[in-house]
Motif scaffolding. Structure first.
Motif, short mmCIF file in Angstrom:
data_model
loop_
_atom_site.label_atom_id
_atom_site.label_comp_id
_atom_site.label_asym_id
_atom_site.label_seq_id
_atom_site.Cartn_x
_atom_site.Cartn_y
_atom_site.Cartn_z
N THR A 64 -9.08 1.11 -0.71
CA THR A 64 -7.91 2.09 -2.04
C THR A 64 -6.97 1.11 -3.16
O THR A 64 -6.22 1.82 -3.67
CB THR A 64 -7.29 3.12 -0.85
OG1 THR A 64 -7.76 3.57 0.21
CG2 THR A 64 -6.32 4.31 -1.97
N GLY A 65 -5.95 0.28 -1.76
CA GLY A 65 -5.03 -0.16 -2.48
C GLY A 65 -5.58 -1.58 -3.62
O GLY A 65 -4.51 -0.92 -4.60
N VAL A 108 -7.43 0.83 3.39
CA VAL A 108 -6.46 0.56 3.04
C VAL A 108 -6.43 -0.56 2.00
O VAL A 108 -6.14 -0.24 0.92
CB VAL A 108 -5.12 -0.13 4.11
CG1 VAL A 108 -4.49 -0.89 3.17
CG2 VAL A 108 -5.00 0.58 4.52
N SER A 125 -6.39 1.11 -6.26
CA SER A 125 -6.25 1.66 -7.54
C SER A 125 -4.59 1.11 -8.12
O SER A 125 -3.99 1.48 -8.95
CB SER A 125 -4.73 2.54 -6.20
OG SER A 125 -4.60 2.20 -5.36
N TYR A 137 -3.26 7.82 -9.12
CA TYR A 137 -1.74 6.36 -9.16
C TYR A 137 -2.07 5.66 -10.22
O TYR A 137 -0.96 5.12 -10.92
CB TYR A 137 -2.40 6.41 -7.35
CG TYR A 137 -1.83 4.72 -7.08
CD1 TYR A 137 -1.01 4.90 -6.44
CD2 TYR A 137 -2.17 3.47 -7.84
CE1 TYR A 137 0.51 3.62 -6.32
CE2 TYR A 137 -0.83 2.25 -7.60
CZ TYR A 137 0.57 2.59 -6.78
OH TYR A 137 0.92 1.39 -6.10
N THR A 171 0.16 1.57 -0.13
CA THR A 171 -0.90 2.45 0.79
C THR A 171 -1.07 2.47 1.52
O THR A 171 -1.32 3.55 2.79
CB THR A 171 -1.93 1.60 -0.12
OG1 THR A 171 -2.00 1.55 -1.54
CG2 THR A 171 -3.42 2.23 0.70
N LEU A 187 -2.04 10.23 -2.39
CA LEU A 187 -2.84 8.84 -1.57
C LEU A 187 -3.17 9.08 0.60
O LEU A 187 -4.15 9.32 0.23
CB LEU A 187 -2.38 7.42 -1.46
CG LEU A 187 -2.47 6.55 -3.21
CD1 LEU A 187 -1.60 5.87 -2.78
CD2 LEU A 187 -4.16 6.53 -3.15
N ASN A 240 1.03 -2.50 -4.19
CA ASN A 240 0.04 -2.00 -3.98
C ASN A 240 -0.21 -1.39 -3.05
O ASN A 240 -0.75 0.03 -1.91
CB ASN A 240 -0.41 -1.48 -5.03
CG ASN A 240 -1.16 -0.31 -4.96
OD1 ASN A 240 -0.52 0.54 -5.48
ND2 ASN A 240 -2.66 -0.15 -5.57
#
Length: 786
Positions: A390-391, A387, A394, A303, A343, A27, A339
Motif C-alpha cells: 500500500t505504501g 503495509v 500509493s 491518496y 501507511t 487508507l 508514505n
C-alpha cells in the motif's frame, strides 16, 4: 536518515492536518476492510486444520449413480468399514460414525440432542482434547463423552464426571455415565459432537440397524494411515467390493469407492453429498477479496490525488533540497519512506477498526463464528506485505511526479502545478467507475432482498404452527388433544414437512430414471397448509387406494406430460403410481433456487413425525401457547418442539439481509473515498487557478459563472465514468447474481438510474464545497503575490 524522514512525516501531518486526515482515514478504512477479509479467508483456509493427524486422515467415499447422474457421496455401506479394518494392513485406524437423535435428561434438564456413535479410536484420530476425564472411556459401552457446551447446559460449571444421564430414543430408555468432557471446540471447525457414544451401542439403541447389510449406509467412515502414498493402492483394491453393494442397492448403484483427504475436505468437498463435515464453495472468499481490492484501489487513488495536492505546500522544501544537492533518487526514497510511515499509522487505525468494528459487525450479519488470532505468524506476514504494498503503490506516482520538479521553475513561480495532470484525472475517473459499480451493487442486492422476502411461499405460512414429534403414536395423541381447540381451523399429520424435512424418490418415466424431491404427508395436509390445487383432487381419509396415488407440482407436471399430467402413471421400483392432483408450485427450502419437480404421497400412519395446524385469524400466538401447554401436560419429560412456520426460513432471510447490508456498506465506503479523491483534485484545480478566479471576481464574475468554470472539466470525467461504469456494472452484477442466486430479481434500469443520480449528486456536492470556498475568498488575497 529514516529518523529524519519520520520527523518530516510528522511535521507534514501537523502542517496539513486536513489532507493528512483524508489520507490516513481513507487508507485506514481500506486496510481495515482488508484485515476483515483476511480474517474470513483465513477462517475458510484453516477450518478443520487443527487436527494433529490431518495429513493422515481420509474420508471414505462412494461414487453413486442416481437417475443416471453420478455424484460423490460421503456415505459408505456399513460392512465396508470392517473390510478396511481386516484386509488392509496399511490402514492404521478405521473410524465409523453414525448420528441418532433423541432426548437427553439430567433431572429437570431435558433437551433434544444428537448422539454421535463412533469407534473408540475417534479421539486418537481427531484432535478434540478433554477438559475432564479420559478418552479411553469410549471403550466402555455405558459411558459417554460430552462437549463443553453440553456439559454447561446440563450441569452448569461443575465437573459432571460420574454423573448419570438418561437417553430416550423413541420408547426406549438407556442410562449412561458421563466419563469425559471435551474442551471448548475451535471456531474453525466443520465437524464436532454433542455426545459421543461407543459405536457398538448403536445396535442397542436402534435394533433395526443392520450393520452387516450392504444396503445400510453409515453417515461417515474415516481411515488413518501414516503412509499416504499407500492410499492409491488401497483405492485400487477396494473396487472389487463395488459389486457387493450393487447386488443389494440397485436404486443406488456404485461405480467406485474412494478416499478424500481430510485437509482438502472443507475447501474442495463442496460438490460431495451427504457428508458429516461442512464445506465451502469459495464464492464468499472470492467476492470479499474483490470487494477489498476495490476499496484498497480506491483508497490508493484517493491518496495519490491528495498527495499531489498537498505537495503545493512543500514546493520550496523540494527546491531547497535540490539546490543543496539532493538527487531525484534520494527525493523519491524520501517520499516513499514518508508514505510507508503514513501507511503504518493508517494500518494501526485500520487494525483497530477491523478488530473492533468490521470483524464483529460482519460476524453479526452472517453469524459464522469469526475469530481473530493476533498471535498467528501468517497475520503479521500479511500485515507487513499489506503495509509495504500500500505504501509503495500509493506513493510511487506522487514521489516520481513531485521529485521531477525543476528547482528553477519552483523559485521563479513558473511551475504549472497539477492543473493539466492527466494521471490524476484518469485516477479520478477510475475511482468513479468503481464507485458506480459499488452503488449499483448496493441497490441491486437491497432490491433482491426485498424481492425474495415478497415472494409467495405457495401456501399459508403466516397462519401455520407445527411441531416435530415421534414416535407416531405420540404424534397422534397430541393431534387428538389439539383437535378440540376452537382456534384451529385445520390440523394434519405428516412424515415430512415443508421447509423442514423431505426425501427423494427414484421414478421411471419412459424408461428414463429421475430422482424427485418427495414429501410424505397425511390426509388433509394439503388443506391445512392451503396448498393450491390446480387440477384434480387431494388425498381422502380412509381411502386405501390413495397410497398408490400422488399429487405433483407444476414443475413435475411439465416433466411428466406438458400437455396434461392429470391421470398419468409412473413407476418407482416395483410400484405404480397415478397422478390424482396437480398443485401450484410452492417453495420447499428457499427462494434463491429454482422450484424442483416434486411429488406428494401418503405416509403410513406409523411413520408420522410432524403435526401441522392452521389457525384462525388473530389467534396464532394464543394457539401456539395452547400447543405448548398441551405438550407439557401430555409429555412432561419431553422438550417442546413447536415452531412457527414463518420461522423455518429465518436463517435464509438473515443471510440475504446480510448480503444487502454488506453491499450498502461497500457502496457507502466507495462513495466516501471517491468524494475524498475528488475533493483533492478540485482543491488542486482551485489552488492552481487562484489568480484566475481572483481576476474573474474582480471583473464581476458571480456564483453562476464561477460554478460553471469549476464544474465544466469534472462533467467530462463524470460522463466518462458513468458511460463506462454503468455497462460494466450490469455485466458484473449479472454474472454475480447468476452465480449466487438461481432465482433473483430481474435486472431493470432502475438501479442504474438511481446509481447515476446518487453519483452525480455526490460529485456536484463535493465540487460545490470548493465553489463556496472560492466565493468567500477575497480577490485581494489571490492577487497579493502579484
Amino acid at each position: 536518515m529514516l529518523k529524519s524522514y519520520l520527523k518530516t512525516t510528522l511535521r507534514t501531518i501537523k502542517r496539513s492536518p486536513l489532507a493528512s486526515f483524508i489520507n490516513i482515514f481513507g487508507l485506514a478504512m481500506a486496510l481495515g476492510v482488508a484485515i476483515m477479509v483476511y480474517s474470513f479467508v483465513d477462517m475458510e483456509y484453516t477450518t478443520d486444520q487443527f487436527h494433529e493427524n490431518k495429513h493422515e486422515i481420509y474420508m471414505a467415499t462412494s461414487t453413486l449413480s442416481r437417475s443416471g447422474q453420478e455424484a460423490q457421496y460421503g456415505i459408505i455401506p456399513a460392512p465396508y468399514a470392517q473390510i478396511l479394518m481386516n484386509d488392509f494392513p496399511q490402514i492404521d485406524r478405521v473410524i465409523r460414525m453414525e448420528h441418532r437423535g433423541g432426548v437427553l435428561k439430567n433431572g429437570a434438564s431435558v433437551f433434544n440432542e444428537t448422539f454421535t456413535f463412533v469407534d473408540p479410536g475417534f479421539l486418537d484420530m481427531f484432535t478434540f482434547p478433554l477438559k475432564w476425564g479420559n478418552k479411553s472411556a469410549l471403550n466402555e459401552p455405558n459411558k459417554i463423552i460430552i462437549s463443553e457446551n453440553t456439559s454447561i447446559k446440563y450441569f452448569g460449571d461443575t465437573n459432571p464426571l460420574g454423573k448419570s444421564m438418561t437417553f430416550e430414543f423413541g420408547a426406549l430408555k438407556y442410562t449412561f455415565e458421563v466419563a469425559g468432557v471435551a474442551e471448548k471446540f475451535p471456531y474453525k471447525r466443520s465437524m464436532d459432537f454433542r455426545v459421543l457414544v461407543n459405536f457398538d451401542q448403536l445396535k442397542q439403541i436402534d435394533p433395526a440397524v443392520k450393520l452387516t447389510d450392504w444396503g445400510t449406509f453409515l453417515d461417515g467412515t474415516f481411515i488413518q494411515t501414516n503412509n499416504p502414498s499407500a492410499v492409491a493402492n488401497i483405492t485400487q483394491n477396494v473396487q472389487q467390493y463395488v459389486a457387493l453393494q450393487n447386488e443389494v442397492r440397485k436404486d443406488y448403484p456404485a461405480t467406485a469407492f474412494g478416499f478424500f483427504p481430510w485437509v482438502d475436505l472443507y475447501l474442495k468437498g463442496d460438490d460431495m453429498r451427504n457428508t458429516v463435515t461442512g464445506s465451502t464453495d469459495g464464492v464468499g472468499s472470492l467476492v470479499l477479496s474483490i470487494i477489498a481490492g476495490f476499496i484498497l484501489v480506491l483508497a490508493i487513488f484517493n491518496y495519490i490525488n491528495i498527495a499531489i495536492v498537498s505537495a503545493t505546500k512543500r514546493l520550496k522544501e523540494i527546491g531547497v533540497r535540490k539546490v543543496m544537492g539532493s538527487t531525484r533518487k534520494s527525493l523519491v526514497f524520501q517520499f516513499l519512506s514518508e508514505n510507508v510511515f503514513l501507511t503504518l499509522i493508517a494500518l494501526i487505525l485500520g487494525f483497530i477498526l477491523g478488530v473492533t468494528v468490521l470483524i464483529p459487525g460482519f460476524d453479526q450479519m452472517f453469524d459464522i463464528g469469526m475469530e481473530f488470532d493476533i498471535a498467528q505468524p501468517s497475520l503479521w506476514i500479511f500485515l507487513l506485505i499489506l503495509v509495504v504494498f500500500t505504501g509503495l503503490a500509493s506513493g510511487a506516482y506522487p514521489a516520481l511526479y513531485i521529485s521531477n520538479f525543476s528547482a528553477v521553475n519552483i523559485f521563479r513561480g513558473r511551475l504549472k502545478f497539477g492543473g493539466k495532470n492527466k494521471m490524476t484525472k484518469i485516477f479520478l475517473t477510475f475511482q468513479y467507475i468503481l464507485a458506480c459499480i459499488a452503488v449499483v451493487g448496493g441497490i441491486m442486492f437491497t432490491q433482491n432482498t426485498a424481492f425474495q422476502k415478497s415472494q409467495d411461499w405457495g401456501y399459508n405460512e403466516k397462519a401455520t404452527i407445527s411441531t416435530n414429534i415421534s414416535p407416531a403414536t405420540e404424534a397422534m395423541q397430541l393431534m387428538a388433544a389439539m383437535e378440540s381447540n376452537p382456534n384451529i381451523a385445520s390440523i394434519a399429520p405428516s412424515k415430512h414437512h415443508l421447509s423442514r424435512r423431505s426425501t427423494r424418490m427414484e421414478i421411471q418415466i419412459l424408461e428414463k430414471d429421475y430422482d424427485i424431491l418427495t414429501l410424505e404427508i397425511g390426509p388433509e395436509y394439503v388443506e391445512t397448509m392451503e396448498l393450491e390445487v390446480l387440477e384434480g383432487r387431494t388425498f381422502e381419509k380412509n381411502r386405501e387406494t390413495d397410497f398408490q396415488n400422488v399429487l405433483i407440482n407444476e414443475q413435475m407436471a411439465k416433466l411428466l406430460n406438458p400437455q396434461g399430467a392429470l391421470g398419468e402413471r409412473f413407476k418407482s421400483d416395483t410400484l405404480n403410481f397415478a397422478v390424482i392432483g396437480i398443485l401450484k408450485d410452492f417453495h420447499q427450502y428457499n427462494f434463491s433456487e429454482r422450484i424442483e419437480p416434486m411429488i406428494l404421497k401418503l405416509s403410513p400412519e406409523d411413520e408420522y413425525a410432524f403435526i401441522s395446524m392452521r389457525v384462525k385469524p388473530g389467534s396464532l400466538i394464543a394457539t401456539y401457547e395452547a400447543l405448548e401447554n398441551t405438550w407439557a401436560e401430555i409429555f412432561p419429560e419431553k422438550p417442546f418442539n413447536g415452531f412457527y412456520q414463518e420461522e423455518t426460513l429465518e436463517n435464509y432471510f438473515r443471510e440475504i439481509d446480510g448480503h444487502g447490508k454488506l453491499m450498502r456498506i461497500v457502496a457507502s465506503m466507495c462513495i466516501i473515498l471517491s468524494c475524498l479523491g475528488l475533493y483533492g483534485l478540485v482543491s488542486l484545480n482551485v489552488a492552481s487557478r487562484t489568480k484566475e478566479f481572483s481576476i474573474r471576481k474582480a471583473l464581476g464574475a458571480g456564483l453562476k459563472n464561477l460554478a460553471f468554470v469549476i464544474n465544466k472539466q469534472f462533467v467530462l470525467f463524470l460522463a466518462v465514468a458513468l458511460i463506462l461504469g454503468l455497462p460494466i456494472s450490469y455485466l458484473l452484477m449479472d454474472t454475480l447474481f447468476e452465480t449466487v442466486y438461481e432465482v433473483h430479481k430481474p435486472i431493470t434500469v432502475i438501479p442504474f438510474l438511481m446509481a447515476l443520480i446518487i453519483v452525480v449528486i455526490m460529485v456536484f456536492a463535493t465540487v460545490s464545497s470548493q465553489v463556496k470556498k472560492v466565493m468567500t475568498t477575497s480577490p485581494t488575497e489571490g492577487l497579493r503575490s502579484e
